[in-house]
Write an enzyme that holds these catalytic residues in place. Structure first.
Site, mmCIF file in Angstrom:
data_model
loop_
_atom_site.group_PDB
_atom_site.id
_atom_site.type_symbol
_atom_site.label_atom_id
_atom_site.label_comp_id
_atom_site.label_asym_id
_atom_site.label_seq_id
_atom_site.Cartn_x
_atom_site.Cartn_y
_atom_site.Cartn_z
ATOM 1 N N CYS A 1 0.984 7.360 -3.969
ATOM 2 C CA CYS A 1 0.527 6.249 -3.135
ATOM 3 C C CYS A 1 1.521 5.094 -3.181
ATOM 4 O O CYS A 1 1.916 4.555 -2.142
ATOM 5 C CB CYS A 1 -0.858 5.787 -3.594
ATOM 6 S SG CYS A 1 -2.140 7.051 -3.377
ATOM 7 N N ASN A 2 1.916 4.705 -4.379
ATOM 8 C CA ASN A 2 2.919 3.653 -4.525
ATOM 9 C C ASN A 2 4.232 4.047 -3.862
ATOM 10 O O ASN A 2 4.889 3.239 -3.191
ATOM 11 C CB ASN A 2 3.130 3.363 -6.012
ATOM 12 C CG ASN A 2 4.242 2.363 -6.251
ATOM 13 O OD1 ASN A 2 4.079 1.164 -6.078
ATOM 14 N ND2 ASN A 2 5.408 2.863 -6.663
#
Length: 206
Positions: free
Chosen positions: A145-146
Site C-alpha cells: 500500500c505504501n
C-alpha cells in the site's frame, strides 16, 4: 471530475480483499459531479504501482484514490504520508509473488516522504458526520500500500501533473471476521458508504 479509484486482490492467505469488492461495487455507482473509473491491482511490489500509473496516464484523472486493506484497524483511515522504503519485517507475509524486500528504497534519489494531496481531514470529518468510524493515519506501513501511494505521488511530483492523489486503508470486512472473529471489521456496505462520502468530499473540495 474524473476520479480513478483502485483496490487490491486478496493476499496474506485471505480469500477476499474488501477493497476488491469495493471496486466491483463502485463500478455500478453514480456519484454526482464525478466520472469514476476503477482498477484492481496485484499485490506485488512495483507491479501494483506500474499498473496504477499506466491507468492514470491513460485515463488522465483529476483525482486518484488508492484503497487497501489494513487488517486490525477499526476505522477507515486516509493516509497522511508515504515513505520511500519497502520492507517486510520477519514474520510478515511476502507479496503474492514471494518477494520480501528489506530496507530497500522505492525510488533512489526521491524524497524520504511524500504527503497525500487529498483533503484527508475533510474526508474524515464527513465520514464521522455520516456515522462511519474514520481517522487520519500517519503511517501507511512499508508494504504494498505504501509502495503504491509513494510511486503515484512521486510520478505526479516528477511530471508536475495536475492530479490530487492519496491512499485510504480499510478494515477487514464482516465476511473476513467470520473466520477470524478476533479481527476488527466493518460491513462492506459501510465501507462502500465511506468511499461514497470520500468521493463526494473530493468533488466538493475541488
Amino acid at each position: 471530475m474524473k476520479i480513478l479509484v483502485s483496490g487490491f486482490e486478496p493476499f496474506g492467505g485471505d480469500a477476499v480483499n474488501p477493497t476488491g469488492e469495493l471496486m466491483a461495487a463502485l463500478a455500478q455507482e453514480v456519484v454526482e459531479g464525478a466520472e469514476l473509473k476503477t482498477v484492481l491491482l496485484p499485490v506485488h511490489f512495483d507491479e501494483c504501482a506500474d499498473l496504477l500509473i499506466a491507468e492514470m496516464e491513460a485515463y488522465r484523472p483529476e483525482v486518484v484514490i488508492a484503497c487497501g486493506l489494513a487488517k486490525g484497524r477499526t476505522a477507515v483511515t486516509p493516509e497522511r504520508i508515504a515513505v520511500n522504503v519497502k520492507d517486510i519485517p520477519p514474520g510478515s507475509y511476502a507479496d503474492n509473488q514471494g518477494q520480501r524486500p528489506v530496507d530497500e528504497p522505492i525510488t533512489e534519489g526521491s524524497p524520504d516522504g511524500l504527503f497525500s494531496t487529498l483533503p484527508i481531514r475533510a474526508m474524515v470529518n464527513e465520514m464521522i458526520a455520516a456515522g462511519i468510524p474514520a481517522a487520519v493515519s500517519n503511517t501507511a506501513g512499508t508494504y504494498i500500500c505504501n509502495n503504491t501511494m509513494y510511486r503515484v505521488l512521486d510520478r505526479i511530483r516528477l511530471e508536475q501533473l495536475p492530479i490530487r492523489a492519496g491512499f485510504v486503508h480499510f478494515p477487514a470486512s464482516t465476511e473476513m471476521s467470520l473466520l477470524q472473529p478476533s479481527v476488527p471489521s466493518l460491513p462492506i456496505g459501510v465501507m462502500l458508504d465511506a468511499l461514497r462520502v470520500m468521493i463526494r468530499t473530493v468533488v466538493a473540495e475541488a
